[in-house]
Scaffold this motif. Structure first.
Motif, PDB file in Angstrom:
ATOM      1  N   THR A  70      53.729-107.165 -75.540  1.00 50.94           N
ATOM      2  CA  THR A  70      54.649-108.109 -76.184  1.00 50.94           C
ATOM      3  C   THR A  70      53.882-109.135 -77.020  1.00 50.94           C
ATOM      4  OG1 THR A  70      56.136-107.813 -74.318  1.00 50.94           O
ATOM      5  CG2 THR A  70      56.559-109.713 -75.727  1.00 50.94           C
ATOM      6  N   TYR A  71      52.721-109.605 -76.514  1.00 50.78           N
ATOM      7  CA  TYR A  71      51.921-110.583 -77.269  1.00 50.78           C
ATOM      8  C   TYR A  71      51.550-110.044 -78.661  1.00 50.78           C
ATOM      9  CZ  TYR A  71      50.806-112.873 -72.751  1.00 50.78           C
ATOM     10  OH  TYR A  71      50.850-113.477 -71.535  1.00 50.78           O
TER      11      TYR A  71
ATOM     12  N   GLY B 251      44.415-101.605 -82.856  1.00 44.36           N
ATOM     13  CA  GLY B 251      45.299-101.560 -84.030  1.00 44.36           C
ATOM     14  C   GLY B 251      46.776-101.709 -83.724  1.00 44.36           C
ATOM     15  N   VAL B 252      47.131-102.152 -82.522  1.00 44.16           N
ATOM     16  CA  VAL B 252      48.552-102.333 -82.200  1.00 44.16           C
ATOM     17  C   VAL B 252      49.091-103.526 -82.981  1.00 44.16           C
ATOM     18  CG1 VAL B 252      50.213-102.868 -80.359  1.00 44.16           C
ATOM     19  CG2 VAL B 252      48.336-101.249 -79.942  1.00 44.16           C
ATOM     20  N   GLN B 253      50.207-103.290 -83.669  1.00 46.09           N
ATOM     21  CA  GLN B 253      50.765-104.302 -84.580  1.00 46.09           C
ATOM     22  C   GLN B 253      52.233-104.532 -84.282  1.00 46.09           C
ATOM     23  OE1 GLN B 253      50.179-102.730 -88.489  1.00 46.09           O
ATOM     24  NE2 GLN B 253      47.956-103.013 -88.401  1.00 46.09           N
ATOM     25  N   PRO B 254      52.793-105.636 -84.829  1.00 46.59           N
ATOM     26  CA  PRO B 254      54.225-105.880 -84.649  1.00 46.59           C
ATOM     27  C   PRO B 254      55.046-104.656 -85.079  1.00 46.59           C
ATOM     28  CG  PRO B 254      53.187-107.801 -85.633  1.00 46.59           C
ATOM     29  CD  PRO B 254      52.133-106.730 -85.573  1.00 46.59           C
TER      30      PRO B 254
ATOM     31  N   ASN C  15      55.562 -99.451 -63.117  1.00 46.22           N
ATOM     32  CA  ASN C  15      55.043 -99.740 -61.770  1.00 46.22           C
ATOM     33  C   ASN C  15      53.704-100.464 -61.901  1.00 46.22           C
ATOM     34  OD1 ASN C  15      55.115 -99.642 -58.970  1.00 46.22           O
ATOM     35  ND2 ASN C  15      54.005 -97.694 -58.866  1.00 46.22           N
ATOM     36  N   THR C  16      53.769-101.728 -62.297  1.00 46.94           N
ATOM     37  CA  THR C  16      52.547-102.494 -62.525  1.00 46.94           C
ATOM     38  C   THR C  16      52.850-103.975 -62.451  1.00 46.94           C
ATOM     39  OG1 THR C  16      50.702-102.836 -64.073  1.00 46.94           O
ATOM     40  CG2 THR C  16      52.858-102.524 -65.066  1.00 46.94           C
ATOM     41  N   PHE C  17      51.782-104.778 -62.500  1.00 46.71           N
ATOM     42  CA  PHE C  17      51.927-106.225 -62.615  1.00 46.71           C
ATOM     43  C   PHE C  17      52.406-106.526 -64.037  1.00 46.71           C
ATOM     44  CE2 PHE C  17      49.887-110.463 -63.359  1.00 46.71           C
ATOM     45  CZ  PHE C  17      50.687-111.164 -62.469  1.00 46.71           C
ATOM     46  N   LEU C  18      53.217-107.571 -64.180  1.00 51.65           N
ATOM     47  CA  LEU C  18      53.884-107.823 -65.458  1.00 51.65           C
ATOM     48  C   LEU C  18      52.922-107.951 -66.641  1.00 51.65           C
ATOM     49  CD1 LEU C  18      57.005-108.179 -66.046  1.00 51.65           C
ATOM     50  CD2 LEU C  18      56.360-110.507 -66.696  1.00 51.65           C
ATOM     51  N   ALA C  19      51.684-108.411 -66.371  1.00 53.11           N
ATOM     52  CA  ALA C  19      50.719-108.658 -67.453  1.00 53.11           C
ATOM     53  C   ALA C  19      50.523-107.432 -68.344  1.00 53.11           C
ATOM     54  CB  ALA C  19      49.376-109.079 -66.857  1.00 53.11           C
TER      55      ALA C  19
ATOM     56  N   ALA D 274      42.116-109.631 -71.829  1.00 46.52           N
ATOM     57  CA  ALA D 274      41.408-108.365 -72.103  1.00 46.52           C
ATOM     58  C   ALA D 274      42.397-107.296 -72.579  1.00 46.52           C
ATOM     59  CB  ALA D 274      40.670-107.897 -70.848  1.00 46.52           C
ATOM     60  N   LEU D 275      43.566-107.234 -71.944  1.00 49.48           N
ATOM     61  CA  LEU D 275      44.590-106.277 -72.383  1.00 49.48           C
ATOM     62  C   LEU D 275      45.045-106.620 -73.800  1.00 49.48           C
ATOM     63  CD1 LEU D 275      46.769-106.084 -69.137  1.00 49.48           C
ATOM     64  CD2 LEU D 275      45.525-104.167 -70.167  1.00 49.48           C
TER      65      LEU D 275
END
Ligand SMILES: Cc1ncc(COP(=O)(O)O)c(C=O)c1O
Length: 368
Positions: free
Chosen positions: A94-95, A72-75, A84-88, A63-64
């Motif tokens: 990064t994906y 629209g997030v791109q390379p 301060n969160t879970f690594l996901a 979902a993230l």
């Protein structure tokens, strides 16, 4: 008295008579992937969040990921988030081939400090990904106004915050889109993996619906290279049953949290601050203590299970050593990770269990 950290077994005992026929229905229809139960859940969860759309997915990380792609997030882009969160949370950035840019927390809430966001912006910043950690909504007014000033997209990481309210409004509809996790331990947990993207934006939903199923807009019509991020039929069936109880369960969590807070008023512990204008979903009830190891051991002697969310921030994980943010870069997050301790909190906790935990903590850490 034994107090587990979470008790999914007693929850199943309560739901069994509804769950088994629902799973049987999925089998009889052979609707194992997506199908009518998942579609019905999408409608019901969108209504619960007050959003136009809910797109059911295979897990919260998916979902993230799809949420960021849809915005629209791109390379080469940068996305602001919290260490301060879970690594996901960071992994999803990064994906996309983008770079997580971390910003320290406001220690009173454990959430990203909006006052530190603007100095982290660059030409490449595309989006902000605030996390409603422990079920406590991030400061969305401040975040949205920064985003509006700098033409940025905002995705809520609502993996821990089903049903929480910010200034009276449910999380899930507070930004361009929101990502939920239905991992079994979550406030709304599937019987396996599950996730969803909620949004009021038709194009975001349309993209996510195609992207979750190999970029298909119709059977074997692949408009782009997508993913297999579909929800299983069983999960839709289970989530529908549990969603009907979520308000009552959240209220129970809030009652337990109030009782903990009342007893801890005089204890030598620090607690995150509840903004009276908001409603925390209390996915976790955390306290901050010195000598955490010894507090954990003493609670274990009294048969009380605890957990740590999270012992190491994102920038100090080997997976993100490439960020080049050494110890000391985000001091408030690092201090929180060294001292935070999660206490048992689940809807079927008895009054005696709550009292046993609270009295034990008070006895161990001492009064003010
Ligand atoms: C804050 C946060 N973000 C994202 C996720 C990822 O969700 P999932 O485990 O369903 O992929 C989780 C769940 O563990 C989470 O706690």
């Amino acid at each position: 008295m034994k107090v587990p950290f979470l008790d999914l077994k007693s929850e199943y005992a309560e739901l069994r008579d509804e769950i088994l026929p629902a799973l049987d229905r999925v089998c009889r229809e052979s609707a194992f992937v997506q199908g009518p139960e998942v579609e019905a859940f999408e409608k019901e969860f969108a209504e619960f969040c007050g959003t136009r759309h809910c797109v059911a997915l295979s897990n919260g990380t998916a979902a993230l990921h799809l949420g960021l792609l849809a915005l629209g997030v791109q390379p080469g882009d940068e996305v602001i988030t919290t260490p301060n969160t879970f690594l996901a949370t960071a992994e999803a950035i990064t994906y996309c081939g983008a770079q997580p840019v971390l910003v320290d927390i406001d220690p009173s809430t454990a959430n990203i400090d909006p006052n530190l966001i603007e100095r982290a912006l660059t030409r490449r910043t595309r989006a902000i990904l605030p996390v409603h950690l422990y079920g406590r909504p991030a400061d969305m007014h401040a975040i949205r106004s920064i985003a509006a000033r700098h033409d940025l997209r905002v995705l809520e990481d609502a993996a821990q915050a089903h049903g929480a309210r910010y200034r009276g409004e449910r999380v899930g509809g507070l930004a361009h889109a929101a990502a939920f996790s239905f991992y079994p331990t979550k406030n709304l947990g599937a019987y396996g993996e599950g996730g969803a993207l909620t949004t009021n934006d038709d194009l975001v939903a349309q993209f996510a619906r195609a992207a979750r199923s190999h970029g298909q807009t119709a059977r074997y019509a692949h408009e782009f290279v997508g993913y297999n991020y579909r929800m299983q039929g069983f999960q839709g069936a289970v989530l529908r049953i549990k969603l009907r109880r979520l308000n009552a369960w959240t209220e129970k969590r809030q009652v337990i949290a109030r009782e903990y807070r009342r007893i801890f008023q005089n204890a030598r512990v620090e607690l995150p601050v509840d903004d009276p204008r908001d409603e925390c979903a209390y996915h976790q009830f955390v306290i901050y203590v010195n000598n955490r190891c010894s507090v954990i051991a003493k609670l274990a002697e009294r048969e009380i299970e605890t957990a740590i969310h999270y012992p190491k921030p994102v920038h100090l994980q080997p997976a993100y050593s490439s960020l080049g943010d050494p110890v000391g870069t985000f001091p408030l997050t690092e201090l929180a990770c060294d001292r935070v301790l999660s206490l048992p909190l689940f809807p079927s906790m008895t009054d005696e269990q709550v009292k046993h935990v609270a009295d034990s903590v008070l006895e161990i850490v001492g009064g003010k």
